[in-house]
Design a protein around this motif. Structure first.
Motif, PDB file in Angstrom:
ATOM      1  N   ALA A 152       0.825  -1.217   0.000  1.00 50.12           N
ATOM      2  CA  ALA A 152       0.000   0.000   0.000  1.00 50.12           C
ATOM      3  C   ALA A 152       0.858   1.265   0.000  1.00 50.12           C
ATOM      4  CB  ALA A 152      -0.945  -0.013   1.197  1.00 50.12           C
ATOM      5  N   ALA A 153       1.951   1.246   0.771  1.00 47.97           N
ATOM      6  CA  ALA A 153       2.798   2.448   0.847  1.00 47.97           C
ATOM      7  C   ALA A 153       3.431   2.730  -0.509  1.00 47.97           C
ATOM      8  CB  ALA A 153       3.871   2.266   1.922  1.00 47.97           C
ATOM      9  N   LEU A 179      -6.884 -11.901  -3.240  1.00 50.89           N
ATOM     10  CA  LEU A 179      -7.728 -10.710  -3.277  1.00 50.89           C
ATOM     11  C   LEU A 179      -7.021  -9.642  -2.439  1.00 50.89           C
ATOM     12  CD1 LEU A 179     -10.695 -10.235  -4.330  1.00 50.89           C
ATOM     13  CD2 LEU A 179     -11.454 -10.904  -2.062  1.00 50.89           C
ATOM     14  N   PHE A 180      -6.789  -8.472  -3.006  1.00 48.53           N
ATOM     15  CA  PHE A 180      -6.158  -7.402  -2.233  1.00 48.53           C
ATOM     16  C   PHE A 180      -7.153  -6.877  -1.193  1.00 48.53           C
ATOM     17  CE2 PHE A 180      -4.044  -6.660  -6.546  1.00 48.53           C
ATOM     18  CZ  PHE A 180      -2.955  -7.460  -6.228  1.00 48.53           C
ATOM     19  N   ALA A 181      -6.627  -6.165  -0.189  1.00 50.24           N
ATOM     20  CA  ALA A 181      -7.495  -5.629   0.873  1.00 50.24           C
ATOM     21  C   ALA A 181      -8.409  -4.552   0.299  1.00 50.24           C
ATOM     22  CB  ALA A 181      -6.640  -5.063   1.994  1.00 50.24           C
ATOM     23  N   ALA A 182      -9.706  -4.674   0.576  1.00 51.19           N
ATOM     24  CA  ALA A 182     -10.699  -3.746   0.003  1.00 51.19           C
ATOM     25  C   ALA A 182     -10.455  -2.311   0.465  1.00 51.19           C
ATOM     26  CB  ALA A 182     -12.099  -4.199   0.370  1.00 51.19           C
ATOM     27  N   ASP A 183     -10.056  -2.140   1.735  1.00 49.16           N
ATOM     28  CA  ASP A 183      -9.873  -0.758   2.206  1.00 49.16           C
ATOM     29  C   ASP A 183      -8.666  -0.107   1.539  1.00 49.16           C
ATOM     30  OD1 ASP A 183      -8.185  -2.449   3.531  1.00 49.16           O
ATOM     31  OD2 ASP A 183      -8.403  -1.510   5.506  1.00 49.16           O
ATOM     32  N   GLU A 184      -7.662  -0.911   1.171  1.00 47.03           N
ATOM     33  CA  GLU A 184      -6.512  -0.339   0.453  1.00 47.03           C
ATOM     34  C   GLU A 184      -6.906   0.082  -0.958  1.00 47.03           C
ATOM     35  OE1 GLU A 184      -3.355  -3.210   0.878  1.00 47.03           O
ATOM     36  OE2 GLU A 184      -3.170  -2.790   3.030  1.00 47.03           O
ATOM     37  N   ILE A 185      -7.788  -0.691  -1.581  1.00 42.57           N
ATOM     38  CA  ILE A 185      -8.260  -0.323  -2.917  1.00 42.57           C
ATOM     39  C   ILE A 185      -9.129   0.929  -2.838  1.00 42.57           C
ATOM     40  CG2 ILE A 185      -9.687  -1.058  -4.860  1.00 42.57           C
ATOM     41  CD1 ILE A 185      -8.637  -3.842  -4.443  1.00 42.57           C
ATOM     42  N   ALA A 186      -9.972   1.011  -1.798  1.00 39.16           N
ATOM     43  CA  ALA A 186     -10.800   2.208  -1.632  1.00 39.16           C
ATOM     44  C   ALA A 186      -9.912   3.445  -1.456  1.00 39.16           C
ATOM     45  CB  ALA A 186     -11.740   2.029  -0.445  1.00 39.16           C
ATOM     46  N   ASP A 187      -8.807   3.298  -0.689  1.00 40.09           N
ATOM     47  CA  ASP A 187      -7.856   4.419  -0.527  1.00 40.09           C
ATOM     48  C   ASP A 187      -7.288   4.844  -1.883  1.00 40.09           C
ATOM     49  OD1 ASP A 187      -8.106   4.582   2.165  1.00 40.09           O
ATOM     50  OD2 ASP A 187      -6.283   3.451   2.647  1.00 40.09           O
ATOM     51  N   ILE A 188      -6.930   3.849  -2.693  1.00 39.15           N
ATOM     52  CA  ILE A 188      -6.373   4.143  -4.017  1.00 39.15           C
ATOM     53  C   ILE A 188      -7.402   4.892  -4.851  1.00 39.15           C
ATOM     54  CG2 ILE A 188      -5.661   3.053  -6.206  1.00 39.15           C
ATOM     55  CD1 ILE A 188      -4.352   0.840  -4.442  1.00 39.15           C
ATOM     56  N   LEU A 189      -8.658   4.435  -4.793  1.00 33.88           N
ATOM     57  CA  LEU A 189      -9.727   5.099  -5.559  1.00 33.88           C
ATOM     58  C   LEU A 189      -9.870   6.553  -5.122  1.00 33.88           C
ATOM     59  CD1 LEU A 189     -12.229   2.153  -5.599  1.00 33.88           C
ATOM     60  CD2 LEU A 189     -11.717   3.549  -7.612  1.00 33.88           C
ATOM     61  N   ARG A 190      -9.740   6.811  -3.822  1.00 31.22           N
ATOM     62  CA  ARG A 190      -9.925   8.181  -3.322  1.00 31.22           C
ATOM     63  C   ARG A 190      -8.748   9.074  -3.679  1.00 31.22           C
ATOM     64  NH1 ARG A 190     -13.285   5.627   0.824  1.00 31.22           N
ATOM     65  NH2 ARG A 190     -11.431   4.759   1.804  1.00 31.22           N
ATOM     66  N   ALA A 215     -21.138   3.399  -7.167  1.00 35.22           N
ATOM     67  CA  ALA A 215     -21.610   4.786  -7.056  1.00 35.22           C
ATOM     68  C   ALA A 215     -20.798   5.604  -6.041  1.00 35.22           C
ATOM     69  CB  ALA A 215     -23.079   4.796  -6.667  1.00 35.22           C
ATOM     70  N   GLU A 216     -20.068   4.912  -5.159  1.00 35.47           N
ATOM     71  CA  GLU A 216     -19.234   5.627  -4.167  1.00 35.47           C
ATOM     72  C   GLU A 216     -18.059   6.355  -4.813  1.00 35.47           C
ATOM     73  OE1 GLU A 216     -17.405   3.594  -0.635  1.00 35.47           O
ATOM     74  OE2 GLU A 216     -19.165   2.302  -0.893  1.00 35.47           O
ATOM     75  N   PHE A 217     -17.638   5.876  -5.991  1.00 38.03           N
ATOM     76  CA  PHE A 217     -16.376   6.379  -6.556  1.00 38.03           C
ATOM     77  C   PHE A 217     -16.609   6.870  -7.991  1.00 38.03           C
ATOM     78  CE2 PHE A 217     -15.501   2.785  -3.707  1.00 38.03           C
ATOM     79  CZ  PHE A 217     -14.751   3.425  -2.730  1.00 38.03           C
ATOM     80  N   PRO A 218     -16.512   8.188  -8.204  1.00 34.88           N
ATOM     81  CA  PRO A 218     -16.787   8.713  -9.545  1.00 34.88           C
ATOM     82  C   PRO A 218     -15.729   8.328 -10.572  1.00 34.88           C
ATOM     83  CG  PRO A 218     -16.020  10.455  -8.085  1.00 34.88           C
ATOM     84  CD  PRO A 218     -16.219   9.250  -7.229  1.00 34.88           C
ATOM     85  N   ASN A 219     -14.594   7.797 -10.104  1.00 33.91           N
ATOM     86  CA  ASN A 219     -13.501   7.453 -11.030  1.00 33.91           C
ATOM     87  C   ASN A 219     -13.327   5.939 -11.164  1.00 33.91           C
ATOM     88  OD1 ASN A 219     -12.686   7.212  -8.379  1.00 33.91           O
ATOM     89  ND2 ASN A 219     -10.576   7.878  -8.765  1.00 33.91           N
TER      90      ASN A 219
END
Ligand code: PMP
Length: 366
Positions: A152-153, A179-190, A215-219
């Protein structure tokens, strides 16, 4: 009539050398292994054939397809079937591709401004890197940790440094299976300044998905395929995203990219949801059995997987690959493709009988 003139091969080679992009000349074409007569555990296909009743149904549907006409350019029947299967809301659009491979190409060419960068964890699906090259994008691979988790870093640092226009994340990842960690992917999306594609080719075998979070992520564009659930031969992939994305991506699609036979057959198979789910459940149970058998072999390391394949490190991958091939079993040898994949074979989960044959052959090789 005069005889056909021979083309001078030299002349053609000279023109190729003068005209072709050097990075294309340096490539070798994607090699598809010959598998006739073999137990085919190399390409993550669903190994089950269809029941006779569905085949008969397919035959009668195909018999009525007007192949003298172009197919429906909007592939409306397929889209309707997918919308129902996935319960998609109207705010989300669909783009269909001739396999998700084609969608990778479409998405990449859509954002490939001069100087733009594509970023992806590495190792991952090889077509990301290749499509960056086709489109003239710079590719940056961010090495996975030794256990194939996302670093992640390093991902965060690379995104800040490279400002990528496009990030591909296979979820679960190919060829590692995890499967990668979902919260790390969400961080990447943000934090990503550009588009992020989450490629869920193996969703049917995984415990998690971003389908309900689009719908949470416009990108975010979510990519899927029917290839792994039993329709690899149809060549049908789909991208789901906000309609603002799908309207634009649709402009890059060739007008008739989904052929008429695929359009006729896919809705029929998508409607057989129970059968597909049963097959996926059987494959998951077989995956557990295969994993346990592999882990028991001396000198062999099997990696946890949420896909329909098991990445397996063996003592001597080239020798084991050849040994399996002599036993009539084709797997994928990844040795030499990436430093993290030394002596790794990627083994697709087959039918119970195929897996038995594989386990027996591996026992002999030990
Ligand atoms: N994405 C991933 C992660 C894959 O592993 C594959 C197939 N190997 C694809 C996309 C492409 O699938 P298809 O073109 O058959 O839809």
């Amino acid at each position: 009539m005069e005889g056909r003139k021979e083309l001078s091969p030299r002349a053609a080679a000279d023109v190729v050398a003068a005209v072709l992009r050097p990075e294309i000349r340096a490539l070798s074409a994607y090699a598809v292994a010959q598998a006739a007569g073999m137990i085919k555990l190399d390409a993550m296909e669903n190994p089950f054939t269809l029941p006779a009743s569905i085949r008969t149904n397919i035959a009668s549907v195909v018999a009525e397809v007007p192949v003298n006409r172009y197919p429906d350019g909007g592939a409306r029947a397929v889209k309707a079937a997918l919308r129902t299967t996935l319960s998609l809301p109207d705010s989300l659009g669909l783009v269909l591709g001739n396999g998700s491979d084609e969608l990778i190409q479409i998405i990449t060419s859509a954002v490939a401004k001069p100087g733009a960068t594509m970023l992806a964890p590495d190792p991952s699906f090889v077509m990301y890197r290749l499509n960056a090259l086709y489109a003239g994008m710079r590719f940056v691979g961010v090495p996975l940790a030794a256990d194939f988790a996302l670093d992640a870093a390093s991902m965060r640092a690379a995104i800040e440094r490279e400002r990528p226009a496009l990030i591909f994340i296979a979820y679960p990842n190919n060829p590692t299976g995890n499967l990668f960690a979902a919260d790390e992917i969400a961080d990447i999306l943000r934090m990503a300044p550009g588009l992020v594609v989450i490629d869920e080719a193996y969703y049917a075998f995984a415990d998690a998905s971003f389908l309900l979070r689009i719908a949470e992520f416009p990108n975010l564009v979510l990519l899927r395929t029917v290839s792994k659930i039993g329709m690899a031969g149809l060549r049908l992939g789909y991208a789901i995203a906000a309609t603002e994305w799908t309207t634009e991506l649709d402009k890059l699609r060739q007008p008739y990219n989904l052929n008429a036979l695929t359009q006729a057959v896919a809705p029929l198979l998508l409607a057989a949801g129970e059968l597909l789910a049963e097959q996926a459940a059987t494959l998951k149970a077989e995956r557990a059995r295969l994993f346990a058998a592999l882990a028991k072999l001396p000198g062999v390391e099997a990696f946890r997987t949420q896909t329909n394949f098991v990445l397996t490190r063996v003592p001597d991958a080239p020798r084991w690959f050849d040994g399996l091939r002599r036993a009539g079993i084709l797997v994928k040898n990844l040795h030499g493709s990436h430093r993290l994949l030394d002596h790794c074979l990627r083994i697709t989960v087959g039918t119970p009988a195929e897996n038995d044959a594989l386990i027996a052959a591996l026992n002999k090789l030990c």
